[in-house]
Design a protein around this motif. Structure first.
Motif, PDB file in Angstrom:
ATOM      1  N   GLU A1118     -44.951 -64.306  12.759  1.00 58.42           N
ATOM      2  CA  GLU A1118     -45.508 -63.936  14.290  1.00 58.42           C
ATOM      3  C   GLU A1118     -44.841 -62.541  14.628  1.00 58.42           C
ATOM      4  OE1 GLU A1118     -45.887 -65.614  18.671  1.00 58.42           O
ATOM      5  OE2 GLU A1118     -46.289 -67.005  17.251  1.00 58.42           O
ATOM      6  N   ARG A1119     -43.581 -62.711  14.851  1.00 60.31           N
ATOM      7  CA  ARG A1119     -42.887 -61.527  15.337  1.00 60.31           C
ATOM      8  C   ARG A1119     -43.047 -60.260  14.681  1.00 60.31           C
ATOM      9  NH1 ARG A1119     -43.452 -62.337  19.779  1.00 60.31           N
ATOM     10  NH2 ARG A1119     -42.688 -60.191  19.780  1.00 60.31           N
ATOM     11  N   ALA A1120     -43.264 -60.404  13.187  1.00 56.56           N
ATOM     12  CA  ALA A1120     -43.207 -59.328  12.154  1.00 56.56           C
ATOM     13  C   ALA A1120     -44.614 -58.680  12.582  1.00 56.56           C
ATOM     14  CB  ALA A1120     -42.940 -59.821  10.756  1.00 56.56           C
ATOM     15  N   VAL A1121     -45.639 -59.480  12.793  1.00 52.26           N
ATOM     16  CA  VAL A1121     -47.088 -59.086  13.099  1.00 52.26           C
ATOM     17  C   VAL A1121     -47.056 -58.222  14.139  1.00 52.26           C
ATOM     18  CG1 VAL A1121     -49.428 -59.633  13.379  1.00 52.26           C
ATOM     19  CG2 VAL A1121     -48.058 -60.800  11.352  1.00 52.26           C
ATOM     20  N   VAL A1122     -46.369 -58.923  15.402  1.00 59.92           N
ATOM     21  CA  VAL A1122     -46.357 -58.148  16.520  1.00 59.92           C
ATOM     22  C   VAL A1122     -45.820 -56.805  16.433  1.00 59.92           C
ATOM     23  CG1 VAL A1122     -45.599 -58.451  18.905  1.00 59.92           C
ATOM     24  CG2 VAL A1122     -46.537 -60.336  17.716  1.00 59.92           C
ATOM     25  N   GLY A1123     -44.607 -56.896  15.554  1.00 61.51           N
ATOM     26  CA  GLY A1123     -43.742 -55.779  15.475  1.00 61.51           C
ATOM     27  C   GLY A1123     -44.464 -54.604  14.722  1.00 61.51           C
ATOM     28  N   LEU A1124     -45.278 -55.024  13.632  1.00 65.05           N
ATOM     29  CA  LEU A1124     -46.184 -53.903  13.073  1.00 65.05           C
ATOM     30  C   LEU A1124     -47.042 -53.440  14.161  1.00 65.05           C
ATOM     31  CD1 LEU A1124     -47.011 -52.632  10.406  1.00 65.05           C
ATOM     32  CD2 LEU A1124     -48.423 -54.514   9.923  1.00 65.05           C
ATOM     33  N   ALA A1128     -47.206 -49.414  15.462  1.00 60.34           N
ATOM     34  CA  ALA A1128     -48.353 -48.732  15.186  1.00 60.34           C
ATOM     35  C   ALA A1128     -48.845 -47.976  16.608  1.00 60.34           C
ATOM     36  CB  ALA A1128     -49.628 -49.482  14.627  1.00 60.34           C
ATOM     37  N   ILE A1129     -48.680 -48.812  17.637  1.00 60.69           N
ATOM     38  CA  ILE A1129     -49.055 -48.357  18.911  1.00 60.69           C
ATOM     39  C   ILE A1129     -48.386 -47.154  19.458  1.00 60.69           C
ATOM     40  CG2 ILE A1129     -49.167 -48.914  21.537  1.00 60.69           C
ATOM     41  CD1 ILE A1129     -50.036 -51.663  20.633  1.00 60.69           C
ATOM     42  N   ARG A1130     -47.195 -46.988  19.155  1.00 59.14           N
ATOM     43  CA  ARG A1130     -46.225 -45.989  19.535  1.00 59.14           C
ATOM     44  C   ARG A1130     -45.858 -44.755  18.615  1.00 59.14           C
ATOM     45  NH1 ARG A1130     -44.650 -50.546  21.597  1.00 59.14           N
ATOM     46  NH2 ARG A1130     -43.891 -50.683  23.822  1.00 59.14           N
ATOM     47  N   SER A1160     -53.778 -65.139  14.118  1.00 59.41           N
ATOM     48  CA  SER A1160     -54.806 -64.338  14.514  1.00 59.41           C
ATOM     49  C   SER A1160     -55.038 -63.687  15.983  1.00 59.41           C
ATOM     50  CB  SER A1160     -56.271 -65.062  14.363  1.00 59.41           C
ATOM     51  OG  SER A1160     -56.086 -66.392  14.937  1.00 59.41           O
ATOM     52  N   ARG A1161     -54.490 -64.703  16.957  1.00 58.41           N
ATOM     53  CA  ARG A1161     -54.315 -64.235  18.265  1.00 58.41           C
ATOM     54  C   ARG A1161     -53.310 -62.867  18.455  1.00 58.41           C
ATOM     55  NH1 ARG A1161     -53.966 -69.401  22.242  1.00 58.41           N
ATOM     56  NH2 ARG A1161     -56.085 -70.577  21.315  1.00 58.41           N
ATOM     57  N   GLN A1162     -52.130 -62.917  17.650  1.00 61.79           N
ATOM     58  CA  GLN A1162     -51.454 -61.683  17.793  1.00 61.79           C
ATOM     59  C   GLN A1162     -51.911 -60.673  17.400  1.00 61.79           C
ATOM     60  OE1 GLN A1162     -50.182 -64.638  17.226  1.00 61.79           O
ATOM     61  NE2 GLN A1162     -48.943 -65.168  18.979  1.00 61.79           N
ATOM     62  N   VAL A1163     -52.836 -60.772  16.209  1.00 60.52           N
ATOM     63  CA  VAL A1163     -53.357 -59.544  15.584  1.00 60.52           C
ATOM     64  C   VAL A1163     -54.532 -59.130  16.444  1.00 60.52           C
ATOM     65  CG1 VAL A1163     -54.633 -58.820  13.587  1.00 60.52           C
ATOM     66  CG2 VAL A1163     -52.804 -60.494  13.304  1.00 60.52           C
ATOM     67  N   ALA A1164     -55.335 -60.166  17.021  1.00 58.91           N
ATOM     68  CA  ALA A1164     -56.477 -59.591  18.027  1.00 58.91           C
ATOM     69  C   ALA A1164     -56.033 -58.791  18.986  1.00 58.91           C
ATOM     70  CB  ALA A1164     -57.381 -60.890  18.194  1.00 58.91           C
ATOM     71  N   PHE A1165     -55.080 -59.414  19.764  1.00 62.00           N
ATOM     72  CA  PHE A1165     -54.367 -58.858  21.033  1.00 62.00           C
ATOM     73  C   PHE A1165     -53.837 -57.560  20.670  1.00 62.00           C
ATOM     74  CE2 PHE A1165     -55.473 -62.789  23.003  1.00 62.00           C
ATOM     75  CZ  PHE A1165     -55.706 -62.580  24.121  1.00 62.00           C
ATOM     76  N   GLY A1166     -52.944 -57.476  19.498  1.00 68.31           N
ATOM     77  CA  GLY A1166     -52.457 -56.177  19.149  1.00 68.31           C
ATOM     78  C   GLY A1166     -53.176 -55.269  18.871  1.00 68.31           C
TER      79      GLY A1166
END
Length: 1415
Positions: A1118-1124, A1128-1130, A1160-1166
């Protein structure tokens, strides 16, 4: 007006005359008797002269001094009267009554010195007599130290020093008087040696006196003869009132001999209580007399004597009537002092004689020298060396090189600490200022100190080792000293590796065997740190100089004044390490005074060789040492080794080998003799003999030089071969002085036999040594049937008899010591003795390379063992300075070693997580180490490499122990409403409930004491934890992350590797630990976004490893997905990396479907945050395809394309990740927008055990119908057509006019669906975001989410996402008639009667969907 000085003299006359008259001997005298008394008559005559003048300078100083000096010389006056006269003389000197510029001042000063140094008086009692002696010391001191003392001659100065020495060494005098004499000597020596004199030429008159000390003092006075003084009868000129010079004949007692021979010296006193011996005036016999009230005389032992023996007869000629012959045999003819001739002031001759005498006092082998005398000599030598520039005078320098150094080294073996300490102090003064001239002496001195330090003799006092170490520390602090050791010894082929050996010794000595630290251990550490301190100071200076030069250059460039550069002093622009040698305070005098550059050693190409040249020399030196060791075992083997390594030529050059045999002092002389005497090496023997210079030497002198180069073998044929070669060479170079060569051979052989006969103890026991007559008889007729020159034979005999031809290997004791010292002096006079003086800061790089290992090891040990706060701080300071030097020179290995050592002392890696806060918080040393580690990492992180792993391990321990600041454990999260989530998660409710039950059971079964222990941490533990938290806060570990943007790229890459490697493996897997390391890696990456392209591949590979390969979802994934997504955002704003970042998002499509569904939620929000902030920065169709594919997979449960799935996980996690270029690249033209998906059986559920939730349509429906089946009856009705439709599954026919995709969708999360719809709504709401690159993808996504909304739920659950799409779609399509009509029909055909409402069996087909052309 009468001169006040006249009144002073008249007053002193009255005082002395009154004392004389008050004496009992004058009570009955008549005035007539007084006039006849010579003393009172002189004072009366002086009164008349003073009454007739107005100014004292109208008379010569001798006139008003003479009566007082006659009282001092008189043997008939008592001590108090003599003391009053001495007081008057001292007052005249102090008041300046004697004008130093007066033409007769020199004569007056000579008379005064002669009178005071030969003072005589009748003794009364010991105390009163010592008062007189004290006044004598006072007058002598004042005389020498006042300006008029410059008129003293060399002889007078020696007499003054004689008097002081006699009092100082007379043990029966009181200690107060002896100490006063000692202090007087100190002042005199300081004055004499601080004066500047020109080097005396051989033609200058020498000092006729030689200081000589005898031991024993007054107790042996009966053995010494009183020397009778020669009469001194010059005429003294007195200025009469008329201005004419009157000649007055002085009495014998008052006379001063300035013409004729020099007198013998005596310093007599009358003593009142002890027996004495003296020589009567009229004869030469000695008498023993007991003390009585009458005149009694006792002599203080002579200190200053004439060179040579003095006869007892009064009429014998004085030694001063003879010519002076110096120790080298040069004869000086005495020049007599004629009347009217000028008196030569004292100078270098008396200085040299005094220096020689002081050195002789330090000779421990002289039985006359007592401990007190040696100690006094060392003290005065210390004063002399502190005051003088000995190197200015070659005559004094020769004494230093030979006698002084030898005596000092012998005193180092003394067991008397006062002598040992004094000799060490003198040695320091010598080598601090004169080491340029004492290369071999310095090597011997340091070796002796090393022997003392390493000695295991239990009898050696601990204080001796301590003082030896203090001496080393003091030497080490001399600027450039250690550098000069390294250059002149370690980088010289035939010297010891002094610097390397001493560094190893100090490092070893810093480690206590018993575990307890003593002063010696700390001194060893201090010596090591001295090198570090000086190197660090030089580095700081270089940095400052470099900055100043840059500023100066920039200023000059800005001003455009190029001419200024040409006028600038080039010395001021040189860096410190290239500064001129001549600017140093330690430069020898002759360098700076004569402006001569230092001599260049033969082994160097310049006076400042480069580091590579020094490295080559040291390499060659190691080979030479190895070759020498092999030669000493087997000569041929050693020669072969040197040939193999290119140090000797192939084929062998005899001249080269012979030169190596001569110049290598490490060779065994026995092996040299065996090798050169071998019959196979006859040519080598000839070359070996040719290396000697025999020309001009007598045959015994040449033979002595020859035989000292090797050990003569015992076999007669071998000896014959060696001597024949020698005599042939000697006979040839000296012009064939004998009839035949055989005569020379016979004489050489006879010399060897004579040497054995005279000095071999075994021979002397059996036979009487050969006499000169026997020696001559043995050689009769040998010189071609003729005799040798008899005078030559006699000289040869005496030379051998007096000085043995030393064969060192066969000798021991003093004989061998003398030989070794003579060899040392000889080598010092050759080019080998050239000592290169260097400016401070030279070769610090090389020195630090050699010292950092032992120093850091010693620092670590002392830091670990010591409990003293001062010692701990000193060790920390040493660590910091080592780190600064390592950073300056870029020594990453040094810095890594230092960090690794310090990390061990923090206890962060060794303690358990449960005990760490308490242990760390209560350990001040661990806290100090931690602060140092982080501070060094902050300051010098640029050169940190392998040490990053140790620091990250410590950080991980702090994280586990919950000691890190809150900001470091809270990370960004897209799903959490607060936007933050803690990496240190609390236990889940179920776990907590289970834990509570177990805890209750455990508590119920525990005893009362155990229950009280579980109530909570104690106060001490709480305080320790707070101290630990405060310490970590001061360490500021977060700064490592925020300041990483300033690290060099190599260091940054090592930091990232450390963060990746710290991630736990399968055996020690911990999600939180791995998540923490991942978070720090992400933060470092974001801090370095300006150069992220250099490290992106490493980060992406790590994220791929964390995301793609896990089979189950976890917190780390989960943290790796959020980190990716955070990356990307920055990073999308950076054009150079944006495409690679977007391509890396395909890693999410490569994840296992169950794992992807859990995040999926972390990906969707990300995705929402990504498109919300960076939609305008996405321009590629491939990139849009990646993003819309993610939206569909996460929001609608669409399975990722099969081409993205990995067939099997890689065997090696490190190489299994794919680079961005290896990821599958899909273009929208290659994949149909309305493509089908795999069957339901291929959809993975969360745990691979549950079946998929049934969909409301079948595969047949998807293939044949344009509508979705939403009712139960529809499902049953469709079963009849299912079999017929199976053939169409592989190639489904999609109706493009239908709203349905005809695709199968998997399970999806409602919140993810809503967020994805919101994201899609954001994109299509703004026309700027919908471009030809993503229009078709947008429409496809709309259709996917419309179908995903119909999941069998209630209307309220599906209407929101569906109808949320209509307004933005309408906005996009409005303005186009065809599209508007299509949209209307799409809406009108939508069932509105509920999910269960029946739809027409054959719905009206929709108009064709707009194509790209119509758009």
């Amino acid at each position: 007006m009468v001169d006040k000085n006249i009144y002073i003299v008249q007053g002193e006359i009255g005082t002395v005359v009154g004392a004389i008259k008050r004496n009992s001997r004058w009570n009955t005298h008549t005035p007539l008797d007084e006039e006849q008394d010579p003393l009172l008559n002189s004072f009366g005559h002086l009164k008349e002269i003073l009454n007739n003048i107005k100014v004292l300078c109208d008379v010569e100083p001798n006139v008003f001094l003479r009566p007082f000096l006659e009282v001092v010389r008189s043997e008939d006056t008592t001590g108090p009267i003599t003391g009053l006269a001495l007081t008057s003389v001292n007052k005249f000197l102090c008041y300046g009554l004697i004008d130093a510029n007066h033409e007769a001042a020199a004569e007056a000063i000579e008379n005064m010195a002669d009178a005071v140094t030969h003072a005589r008086f009748v003794g009364t009692d010991p105390a009163s007599d010592e008062v007189v002696l004290m006044k004598i010391l006072q007058v002598l001191r004042t005389l020498l130290l006042t300006p008029v003392g410059a008129h003293l001659t060399n002889e007078s100065v020696c007499e003054i020093m004689q008097s002081c020495f006699r009092i100082c060494f007379e043990m029966r005098l009181s200690e107060l008087l002896r100490k006063s004499a000692e202090h007087t000597l100190v002042d005199m020596v300081q004055l004499l040696f601080s004066s500047e004199f020109g080097e005396a030429l051989l033609t200058d008159p020498p000092c006729f006196l030689q200081l000589k000390m005898r031991a024993g003092g007054m107790s042996e006075s009966s053995k010494w003869k009183k020397q009778k003084r020669s009469p001194r009868t010059p005429c003294h000129m007195v200025r009469s009132p008329s201005g004419q010079m009157d000649s007055t004949q002085s009495s014998p007692l008052s006379s001063n001999n300035l013409s004729g021979s020099k007198p013998t010296l005596s310093f007599q006193k009358f003593h009142s209580s002890l027996s004495f011996s003296f020589k009567s005036r009229g004869g030469s016999e000695e008498s023993q007399v007991e003390h009585s009230q009458s005149a009694s005389v006792e002599s203080i032992p002579e200190v200053l004597e004439d060179k040579g023996s003095v006869t007892e007869q009064s009429d014998s000629p004085s030694i001063h009537d003879m010519d002076y012959v110096n120790p080298r045999g040069v004869r000086f003819t005495q020049s007599t002092q004629r009347d009217g001739a000028s008196i030569i002031p004292y100078g270098l001759p008396c200085l040299r004689e005094l220096f020689r005498f002081l050195i002789s006092l330090t000779n421990p082998h002289d039985r006359h020298n007592t401990d007190a005398m040696m100690h006094m000599g060392l003290q005065l030598l210390t004063v002399a060396l502190e005051s003088a520039h000995i190197t200015n005078y070659q005559s004094l320098l020769g004494l230093v090189k030979d006698e002084l150094c030898r005596h000092l080294f012998q005193l180092l073996g003394a067991d008397r600490l006062n002598l040992y300490a004094s000799s060490i102090r003198v040695c320091f003064l010598l080598f601090e200022s004169m080491r340029v001239h004492l290369k071999f002496q310095l090597e011997m001195y340091l070796k002796k100190l090393m022997d003392i330090i390493t000695s295991e003799n239990i009898k050696m006092p601990y204080e001796m080792k301590e003082m030896a170490l203090e001496a080393l520390v003091q030497l080490w602090r001399i600027p450039s000293f250690v550098t000069e050791l390294y250059i002149n010894y370690d980088c010289d082929f035939y010297f010891s590796n002094l610097f390397e050996d001493l560094t190893k010794l100090l490092s070893k000595n810093a480690f206590p065997v018993s575990g307890q630290l003593y002063t010696t251990h700390l001194l060893s550490l201090e010596a090591l740190l001295t090198v570090i301190d000086s190197t660090e100071a030089h580095c700081q200076l270089k940095v400052l100089n470099s900055t100043a030069q840059q500023d100066q250059s920039e200023t000059l460039l800005e001003e455009g004044d190029a001419s200024t550069i040409n006028g600038t002093d080039t010395m001021s622009l040189l860096p410190a390490e290239n500064a001129s040698v001549y600017g140093s305070l330690n430069v020898p005098f002759f360098y700076s005074a004569e402006k001569r550059p230092p001599k260049k050693p033969q082994r160097f190409s310049s006076c400042l060789p480069n580091s590579q040249e020094l490295l080559d020399i040291r390499t060659k030196k190691r080979l030479l040492i190895t070759g020498t060791e092999q030669f000493n075992q087997k000569p041929k083997k050693g020669i072969q080794f040197l040939q193999e390594n290119g140090l000797l030529s192939t084929p062998l050059d005899n001249n080269q080998v012979a030169q190596w045999l001569r110049e290598n002092p490490r060779l065994d002389k026995k092996m040299i003799g065996e090798y050169v005497s071998d019959r196979k090496n006859m040519e080598l023997l000839d070359s070996f003999v040719n290396t000697f210079t025999f020309q001009g030497l007598r045959i015994d002198e040449a033979l002595r030089l020859y035989l000292e180069a090797f050990r003569l073998p015992g076999e007669a044929p071998v000896i014959q071969r060696l001597l024949e070669t020698f005599t042939d060479n000697w006979h040839k170079v000296n012009g064939s002085p004998f009839v035949t060569n055989d005569a020379g051979f016979a004489l050489a052989y006879a010399v060897i036999m004579l040497n054995t006969d005279q000095h071999n103890h075994n021979v002397r026991k059996q036979n009487i040594p050969m006499t000169i007559e026997q020696f001559k008889k043995n050689l009769k007729g040998v010189n071609g049937n003729k005799d040798f020159d008899q005078d030559m034979l006699e000289d040869l005999y005496n030379a051998i008899k007096n000085e043995e031809i030393v064969m060192p290997d066969e000798q021991s004791g003093l004989v061998k010591e003398n030989y070794v010292w003579s060899v040392l002096l000889h080598r010092g006079a050759t080019p080998e003795g050239v000592f290169l003086h260097l400016p401070p800061g030279s070769y610090d790089h090389d020195l630090f390379t050699m010292t950092w290992g032992p120093t850091i090891a010693a620092l670590s040990y002392v830091f670990d063992k010591s409990l003293d706060e001062n010692i701990i701080q000193k060790a920390i300071t040493g660590f910091r300075k080592c780190a600064m030097i390592a950073a300056h020179y870029g020594f990453s290995d040094v810095f890594d070693n230092l960090i690794i050592s310090l990390c061990k002392f923090t206890t962060l890696s060794s303690e358990s997580v449960e005990n760490l806060p308490t242990v760390f918080g209560s350990n001040n040393k661990a806290q100090t180490a931690a602060k140092t580690v982080f501070d060094l990492a902050h300051r010098h992180g640029d050169i940190l490499r392998e040490g990053w792993k140790n620091i990250m391990d410590s950080m991980l321990q702090l994280f586990r122990s919950k000691l890190l600041p809150k900001a470091m454990v809270e990370v960004e999260d897209f799903v959490e409403p607060s936007g933050k989530i803690s990496l240190q998660r609390e236990e889940t409710p179920s776990n907590r409930g289970e834990s509570a039950v177990l805890s209750f059971v455990n508590w119920f079964t525990l005893s009362g004491a155990e229950q009280s222990g579980l109530r909570g941490p104690s106060t001490e533990n709480q305080e320790a934890k707070q101290a630990a938290i405060l310490c970590i806060k001061q360490c500021d570990p977060e700064k490592l992350i925020t300041e990483s943007k300033f690290l060099q790229l190599e260091s940054l890459q090592e930091l990232m590797k450390a963060l990746i490697s710290v991630a736990p493996d399968e055996d020690t897997y911990d999600e939180e630990d791995a998540a923490f390391c991942l978070e720090m890696l992400l933060r470092v990456t974001l801090e370095n976004r300006d150069r992220v392209s250099c490290v992106w591949q490493t980060v992406r590979d790590h994220l791929c490893h964390l995301c793609v390969y896990p089979n189950e979802s976890c917190f780390l994934v989960e943290r790796a997905v959020v980190g990716l997504f955070r990356l990307a955002i920055r990073l999308l704003r950076r054009e150079d990396i944006s495409s690679e970042v977007l391509l890396s998002l395909r890693l999410l499509l490569m994840m296992k479907p169950p794992v992807l569904s859990r995040v999926s939620r972390q990906v969707a929000f990300g995705l929402h945050e990504l498109l919300k902030t960076n939609a305008a920065n996405i321009h590629s169709t491939n990139d849009w395809f990646t993003l819309f594919s993610l939206l569909e997979c996460i929001g609608a449960g669409v399975k990722p394309p099969a081409s993205f799935q990995l067939s099997s996980p890689p065997n090696d996690n490190d190489t299994g990740a794919q680079s961005d270029s290896e990821l599958p690249s899909h273009h929208v033209s290659e994949v149909s927008l309305d493509r089908g998906y795999t069957s339901d059986s291929e959809i993975y559920t969360e745990h691979h055990s549950k079946t998929r939730i049934p969909r409301s349509t079948t595969d047949g429906d998807v293939a044949t119908s344009g509508w979705l089946v939403v009712g139960k009856d529809d499902v049953e009705m469709s079963k009849t057509t299912q079999a017929n439709s199976k053939a169409l599954l592989n190639h489904p026919l999609v109706n493009q006019y239908s709203l349905t995709l005809g695709q199968d969708l998997g399970q999806h999360d409602t919140k993810s669906l809503i967020k994805c719809v919101e994201t899609l709504s954001f994109i299509v709401r703004d026309a700027a975001h919908v471009t030809p690159d993503n229009f078709e993808l947008c429409v496809r996504a709309i259709r996917v989410f419309v179908e995903a909304s119909l999941n069998g739920g209630e209307m309220s659950k599906i209407s929101k996402p569906y109808y949320a799409l209509l307004p933005p779609v309408g906005m996009v399509l409005c303005g186009n008639g065809t599209l508007s009509a299509w949209l209307k029909q799409l809406c009108s055909k939508r069932p509105v009667s509920g999910l269960n409402a029946n739809r027409p069996a054959n719905p009206c087909p929709l108009p064709p969907f707009p194509t790209g052309g119509e758009w």
